[in-house]
Enzyme design. Sequence first.
Site, PDB file in Angstrom:
ATOM      1  N   THR A 110       2.567   1.029  -2.842  1.00 51.64           N
ATOM      2  CA  THR A 110       3.472   0.402  -3.785  1.00 51.64           C
ATOM      3  C   THR A 110       3.770  -1.016  -3.341  1.00 51.64           C
ATOM      4  O   THR A 110       4.237  -1.225  -2.229  1.00 51.64           O
ATOM      5  CB  THR A 110       4.794   1.204  -3.851  1.00 51.64           C
ATOM      6  N   ALA A 113       6.244  -5.528  -6.388  1.00 52.62           N
ATOM      7  CA  ALA A 113       6.371  -5.776  -7.826  1.00 52.62           C
ATOM      8  C   ALA A 113       5.773  -4.622  -8.616  1.00 52.62           C
ATOM      9  O   ALA A 113       5.223  -4.801  -9.684  1.00 52.62           O
ATOM     10  CB  ALA A 113       5.669  -7.079  -8.202  1.00 52.62           C
ATOM     11  N   CYS A 114       5.882  -3.407  -8.062  1.00 53.50           N
ATOM     12  CA  CYS A 114       5.166  -2.280  -8.653  1.00 53.50           C
ATOM     13  C   CYS A 114       5.807  -1.825  -9.954  1.00 53.50           C
ATOM     14  O   CYS A 114       6.916  -2.177 -10.300  1.00 53.50           O
ATOM     15  CB  CYS A 114       5.115  -1.110  -7.687  1.00 53.50           C
ATOM     16  N   GLY A 115       5.100  -0.967 -10.645  1.00 58.69           N
ATOM     17  CA  GLY A 115       5.608  -0.395 -11.880  1.00 58.69           C
ATOM     18  C   GLY A 115       4.860   0.867 -12.202  1.00 58.69           C
ATOM     19  O   GLY A 115       3.861   1.197 -11.572  1.00 58.69           O
TER      20      GLY A 115
END
Length: 274
Positions: A110, A113-115
């Site tokens: 992760t 700036a993960c999503g």
Amino acid sequence: MTRATARRRVIRLRGDVRSARPDALAAEEPLEIRLGGEPLTVTMRTPGQDFDLVAGFLVGEGLVHGADALAALRYCAGTDENGANTYNVVDATLRTPGAVPLSAHRNLLTTSACGLCGRDTVDAVRTHVRHPVGDDPLTVPPALLYGLPDRLRAVQRTFESTGGLHAAGLFDGTTGELLCAREDVGRHNAVDKVVGWALRAGRLPLTGHVLLVSGRASFELTQKAALAGIPLLAAVSAPSSLAVDLAEELGLTLVGFLRGEGANVYTRPDRITG
């Protein structure tokens, strides 16, 4: 232990003038999260409040719903080249085994700036929500809402020195009191630290509360708010389309562009009164 800031040499340009000086930067280091001794995920984060971060992450994964479900948190022996503990590995122990985490639906590395994305993840969020936010009777006057960004900005100490961190703040929805604020290089980490603080303080579910984030409102942040039982998520920037869809489906009030005396209310506007 590691610090939230680091110093680096920088060449400063001002017009035709060039000078060398030290600069304060937001620290970013990997944190490996283990569950019962087994690797679960690695996230890039700003060191500090790591136990809050891990606890909040587990809430966001649907593995923990109350403080009694979390038996222990401890640093493991991650070491640097000199043999010193890096404090970059945390192991969590649950009292009872949990369901398959939401992270099983994504890559376990992760970034800051993960999503999340995909219909399977939307379905998984709905399955893991234990505290229906749609039933929360919270109402908030616009004037209270407008004052929240300044209250959060006033306590962003590391951002003040580096300009490089996101922030999340948890507010009492009736009084507007700031209860907890956290900073991190990752928006999702800042929210996890807030939710983890609330879990460890025995405050979940967070009915009647408002969560404010300093950037945009992504699907993942909407998910984390819902899983913590927060009925109102506000952001100083824009929401994503999937964030709005999820908020609409769950009955969560989603507010974007909260700046000065203005805001856009994307879902459940009935909670904004006056």
